[in-house]
Design a protein around this motif. Sequence first.
Motif, PDB file in Angstrom:
ATOM      1  N   LEU B 146       0.830  -1.202   0.000  1.00 56.12           N
ATOM      2  CA  LEU B 146       0.000   0.000   0.000  1.00 56.12           C
ATOM      3  C   LEU B 146       0.867   1.255   0.000  1.00 56.12           C
ATOM      4  O   LEU B 146       0.679   2.159  -0.818  1.00 56.12           O
ATOM      5  CB  LEU B 146      -0.844  -0.001   1.277  1.00 56.12           C
ATOM      6  CG  LEU B 146      -2.313  -0.374   1.168  1.00 56.12           C
ATOM      7  CD1 LEU B 146      -2.915  -0.510   2.540  1.00 56.12           C
ATOM      8  CD2 LEU B 146      -3.044   0.677   0.380  1.00 56.12           C
ATOM      9  N   GLY B 149       2.803   1.916  -3.131  1.00 59.48           N
ATOM     10  CA  GLY B 149       1.940   2.502  -4.148  1.00 59.48           C
ATOM     11  C   GLY B 149       1.842   4.011  -3.992  1.00 59.48           C
ATOM     12  O   GLY B 149       1.833   4.754  -4.970  1.00 59.48           O
ATOM     13  N   LEU B 150       1.813   4.457  -2.729  1.00 60.59           N
ATOM     14  CA  LEU B 150       1.720   5.897  -2.474  1.00 60.59           C
ATOM     15  C   LEU B 150       3.049   6.596  -2.743  1.00 60.59           C
ATOM     16  O   LEU B 150       3.092   7.681  -3.318  1.00 60.59           O
ATOM     17  CB  LEU B 150       1.340   6.149  -1.013  1.00 60.59           C
ATOM     18  CG  LEU B 150      -0.044   5.718  -0.547  1.00 60.59           C
ATOM     19  CD1 LEU B 150      -0.178   5.948   0.945  1.00 60.59           C
ATOM     20  CD2 LEU B 150      -1.112   6.480  -1.282  1.00 60.59           C
ATOM     21  N   ARG B 153       5.794   7.153  -6.867  1.00 60.02           N
ATOM     22  CA  ARG B 153       6.027   8.191  -7.859  1.00 60.02           C
ATOM     23  C   ARG B 153       6.357   9.547  -7.258  1.00 60.02           C
ATOM     24  O   ARG B 153       6.442  10.542  -7.958  1.00 60.02           O
ATOM     25  CB  ARG B 153       4.817   8.291  -8.787  1.00 60.02           C
ATOM     26  CG  ARG B 153       4.860   7.190  -9.832  1.00 60.02           C
ATOM     27  CD  ARG B 153       3.647   7.196 -10.705  1.00 60.02           C
ATOM     28  NE  ARG B 153       2.450   6.826  -9.940  1.00 60.02           N
ATOM     29  CZ  ARG B 153       1.282   6.626 -10.496  1.00 60.02           C
ATOM     30  NH1 ARG B 153       1.121   6.772 -11.768  1.00 60.02           N
ATOM     31  NH2 ARG B 153       0.251   6.281  -9.755  1.00 60.02           N
ATOM     32  N   ALA B 154       6.539   9.563  -5.926  1.00 58.63           N
ATOM     33  CA  ALA B 154       6.915  10.818  -5.289  1.00 58.63           C
ATOM     34  C   ALA B 154       8.409  11.036  -5.438  1.00 58.63           C
ATOM     35  O   ALA B 154       9.161  10.094  -5.664  1.00 58.63           O
ATOM     36  CB  ALA B 154       6.547  10.791  -3.814  1.00 58.63           C
ATOM     37  N   LYS B 155       8.814  12.302  -5.300  1.00 60.09           N
ATOM     38  CA  LYS B 155      10.235  12.567  -5.173  1.00 60.09           C
ATOM     39  C   LYS B 155      10.702  11.924  -3.879  1.00 60.09           C
ATOM     40  O   LYS B 155       9.942  11.799  -2.937  1.00 60.09           O
ATOM     41  CB  LYS B 155      10.471  14.087  -5.099  1.00 60.09           C
ATOM     42  CG  LYS B 155      10.754  14.734  -6.436  1.00 60.09           C
ATOM     43  CD  LYS B 155      11.064  16.214  -6.240  1.00 60.09           C
ATOM     44  CE  LYS B 155       9.777  17.032  -6.143  1.00 60.09           C
ATOM     45  NZ  LYS B 155       9.997  18.419  -5.768  1.00 60.09           N
ATOM     46  N   MET B 156      11.954  11.553  -3.798  1.00 62.41           N
ATOM     47  CA  MET B 156      12.511  10.964  -2.580  1.00 62.41           C
ATOM     48  C   MET B 156      11.742   9.720  -2.130  1.00 62.41           C
ATOM     49  O   MET B 156      11.565   9.491  -0.936  1.00 62.41           O
ATOM     50  CB  MET B 156      12.486  11.952  -1.407  1.00 62.41           C
ATOM     51  CG  MET B 156      13.051  13.307  -1.705  1.00 62.41           C
ATOM     52  SD  MET B 156      13.976  13.941  -0.319  1.00 62.41           S
ATOM     53  CE  MET B 156      12.815  13.793   1.015  1.00 62.41           C
ATOM     54  N   LEU B 160      10.854   8.185   1.572  1.00 59.92           N
ATOM     55  CA  LEU B 160       9.454   8.252   1.987  1.00 59.92           C
ATOM     56  C   LEU B 160       8.912   6.877   2.391  1.00 59.92           C
ATOM     57  O   LEU B 160       8.168   6.749   3.369  1.00 59.92           O
ATOM     58  CB  LEU B 160       8.638   8.811   0.814  1.00 59.92           C
ATOM     59  CG  LEU B 160       7.386   9.598   1.143  1.00 59.92           C
ATOM     60  CD1 LEU B 160       7.667  10.616   2.223  1.00 59.92           C
ATOM     61  CD2 LEU B 160       6.883  10.282  -0.107  1.00 59.92           C
ATOM     62  N   ILE B 163       9.947   5.893   5.932  1.00 61.18           N
ATOM     63  CA  ILE B 163       9.380   6.856   6.887  1.00 61.18           C
ATOM     64  C   ILE B 163       7.900   6.577   7.107  1.00 61.18           C
ATOM     65  O   ILE B 163       7.393   6.659   8.221  1.00 61.18           O
ATOM     66  CB  ILE B 163       9.595   8.298   6.384  1.00 61.18           C
ATOM     67  CG1 ILE B 163      11.039   8.710   6.638  1.00 61.18           C
ATOM     68  CG2 ILE B 163       8.652   9.268   7.078  1.00 61.18           C
ATOM     69  CD1 ILE B 163      11.358  10.114   6.214  1.00 61.18           C
ATOM     70  N   LEU B 164       7.194   6.214   6.039  1.00 61.00           N
ATOM     71  CA  LEU B 164       5.770   5.903   6.190  1.00 61.00           C
ATOM     72  C   LEU B 164       5.564   4.498   6.731  1.00 61.00           C
ATOM     73  O   LEU B 164       4.678   4.247   7.555  1.00 61.00           O
ATOM     74  CB  LEU B 164       5.056   6.037   4.844  1.00 61.00           C
ATOM     75  CG  LEU B 164       4.833   7.452   4.347  1.00 61.00           C
ATOM     76  CD1 LEU B 164       4.287   7.426   2.931  1.00 61.00           C
ATOM     77  CD2 LEU B 164       3.858   8.175   5.252  1.00 61.00           C
ATOM     78  N   VAL B 213      -8.943   0.626  -2.010  1.00 60.81           N
ATOM     79  CA  VAL B 213      -8.444   1.964  -2.340  1.00 60.81           C
ATOM     80  C   VAL B 213      -7.359   1.967  -3.404  1.00 60.81           C
ATOM     81  O   VAL B 213      -6.983   3.034  -3.868  1.00 60.81           O
ATOM     82  CB  VAL B 213      -7.924   2.729  -1.098  1.00 60.81           C
ATOM     83  CG1 VAL B 213      -8.991   2.861  -0.050  1.00 60.81           C
ATOM     84  CG2 VAL B 213      -6.681   2.084  -0.552  1.00 60.81           C
ATOM     85  N   HIS B 216      -7.763   4.156  -6.307  1.00 62.17           N
ATOM     86  CA  HIS B 216      -7.493   5.594  -6.213  1.00 62.17           C
ATOM     87  C   HIS B 216      -6.002   5.897  -6.252  1.00 62.17           C
ATOM     88  O   HIS B 216      -5.595   6.993  -6.619  1.00 62.17           O
ATOM     89  CB  HIS B 216      -8.085   6.149  -4.920  1.00 62.17           C
ATOM     90  CG  HIS B 216      -9.573   6.007  -4.861  1.00 62.17           C
ATOM     91  ND1 HIS B 216     -10.410   6.764  -5.627  1.00 62.17           N
ATOM     92  CD2 HIS B 216     -10.364   5.179  -4.153  1.00 62.17           C
ATOM     93  CE1 HIS B 216     -11.656   6.420  -5.383  1.00 62.17           C
ATOM     94  NE2 HIS B 216     -11.654   5.460  -4.489  1.00 62.17           N
ATOM     95  N   ILE B 217      -5.200   4.902  -5.843  1.00 63.52           N
ATOM     96  CA  ILE B 217      -3.755   5.133  -5.853  1.00 63.52           C
ATOM     97  C   ILE B 217      -3.229   5.106  -7.283  1.00 63.52           C
ATOM     98  O   ILE B 217      -2.379   5.897  -7.662  1.00 63.52           O
ATOM     99  CB  ILE B 217      -3.035   4.060  -5.005  1.00 63.52           C
ATOM    100  CG1 ILE B 217      -3.433   4.210  -3.538  1.00 63.52           C
ATOM    101  CG2 ILE B 217      -1.534   4.168  -5.154  1.00 63.52           C
ATOM    102  CD1 ILE B 217      -2.785   3.203  -2.633  1.00 63.52           C
ATOM    103  N   GLU B 219      -4.987   5.493 -10.087  1.00 63.44           N
ATOM    104  CA  GLU B 219      -5.740   6.316 -11.029  1.00 63.44           C
ATOM    105  C   GLU B 219      -4.869   7.429 -11.615  1.00 63.44           C
ATOM    106  O   GLU B 219      -4.044   8.003 -10.939  1.00 63.44           O
ATOM    107  CB  GLU B 219      -6.899   6.948 -10.252  1.00 63.44           C
ATOM    108  CG  GLU B 219      -7.941   7.609 -11.096  1.00 63.44           C
ATOM    109  CD  GLU B 219      -9.050   8.103 -10.183  1.00 63.44           C
ATOM    110  OE1 GLU B 219      -9.101   9.304  -9.937  1.00 63.44           O
ATOM    111  OE2 GLU B 219      -9.830   7.273  -9.687  1.00 63.44           O
TER     112      GLU B 219
END
Lengths: 45, 220, 222
Positions: B146, B149-150, B153-156, B160, B163-164, B213, B216-217, B219
């Motif tokens: 999960l 997936g979040l 595609r983020a930077k760093m 991340l 950390i999450l 969900v 939504h990730i 999409e």
Amino acid sequence: MQYEFLSYFVTATSLVFLTLIAWFGFQIRSNAKWYRKARERKDLS
Amino acid sequence: MFWDLLKKEFLIELRSKEISASMLTFGVAVILIFSFSFSVSPRTMNTFAPGLFWVMTLFIAVLGLHRIYAYEKEFDAFGFLISAPVDRGLIFLSKWVSGTLFLLVADLFIAPPFYLFLQLSARPDPGMNFLILLLGNLGLMVLGSLVSGLAMRAKMSEVLLPILLFPLASPVMIAATKATAALWSGIPFRDWQIWILILLTIIISFGLVGFLVFDHITEE
Amino acid sequence: MFLHSRRNQIWLGLLILGLALDLWIIVNHTPMIPQQHWAQKIFYIHVPVAWTAFLSYFVVMIAGIAYLVKKDNRWDRVGLAAAEIGTVFMSLVLVTGPIWAKPIWGKPWVWEPRLTTSLILFLIYIGYFMLREFGGHPERIARYAAVLGIIAFLDVPIIFLSVKFWAPEVQSHPQVEMAKQPTGILGPFFYSLALFTILYVFMMLFRIHTLKLKEEVQSHAV
């Protein structure tokens, strides 16, 4: 005896209230800033 | 459809062997560091070992998750995957199941050197031990898939993800470590079944949430 | 401006008066508990702050669900405002908790389920803000933040339970203790609780108002 741990109470309580005051300070500034920008935009158009 | 997605994950892995190779070598390196860092009596090491094992597994899981999602990022394969007429929930399930299996295989390979180098003496019931391993890995990977997936595609994203994941996965770590420690010290099952129940709760609830969900990730 | 409105000015004034009264009651009109003395009085502040923090993270989850269903930016603003305010309150929980624990338990940090859950949630929300910062496209950030807000709050009962069974020897936590205490505590306590809840609602409205202005300006700036 009546004043035992008074310093702990004062520290904790003042931290909470100072944080809240700081939060409101920042919010009032930020709110005013974006309000000004929004009005400038309306003046231009 | 689910099996096709799963097959895809395994085919890629069989060809490149990127994930299992990195997980395995990294795991052995961690054991080495553990052995050097904790020069304690064998008895103390036995009480430490379950925690160390799961810390190692968590690190390996993060490493594996990076690889699993990294190749989706290359050539924007993920973009093609989600534009295919597939239920996105199934994409999540295939990532979860394949990730768990990779992690499980890595763990099984790492377990013997872990046992040997740290000079452990516990003789746990293998079936029960495997069950804890399976549930713990499922729990780590359901949250891991999960969060990846979040973060993908983020930077760093490489910062991340841990950390999450680490705070979110803390109940998995507590439950898996406690269950392993209880099993290794021979405590009867009914005294620590709560940890199995907590692991099952995590797997079921976040599996369901992820399935719902992930749409939504992914999409666009 | 938010404070140009007469109604909001009145609310702010009443809240300041209410908080001053709250402080006055806590100092002068709550019973002194033997052995704990002033340290115990921290709890008239600490527990409402903690309640507000958890309430706020609950609002993040609700806003997240609403955003995913409706895809309305309004819910993203609600979620962001609740996450920010919740984190402000959560950091206060993490500061006032140890200040209370030092005189009572003799050590500032104990792995007590409530405190531990607060710490873990706080850490998750540090990640939440990093995700918002580095997530990329604004619409994608809104979706991702909504999902993370839902996962984070769903984790709360599980974290709480596992910490509780992990360190079962840690028993003493504030609310049970307070309920057992003699009269004169519950009245001021619930007054404080209600006041902080109203304060929270006011802060939310304020922050959402600013976020809306900001979004309007930014969506038109090309």
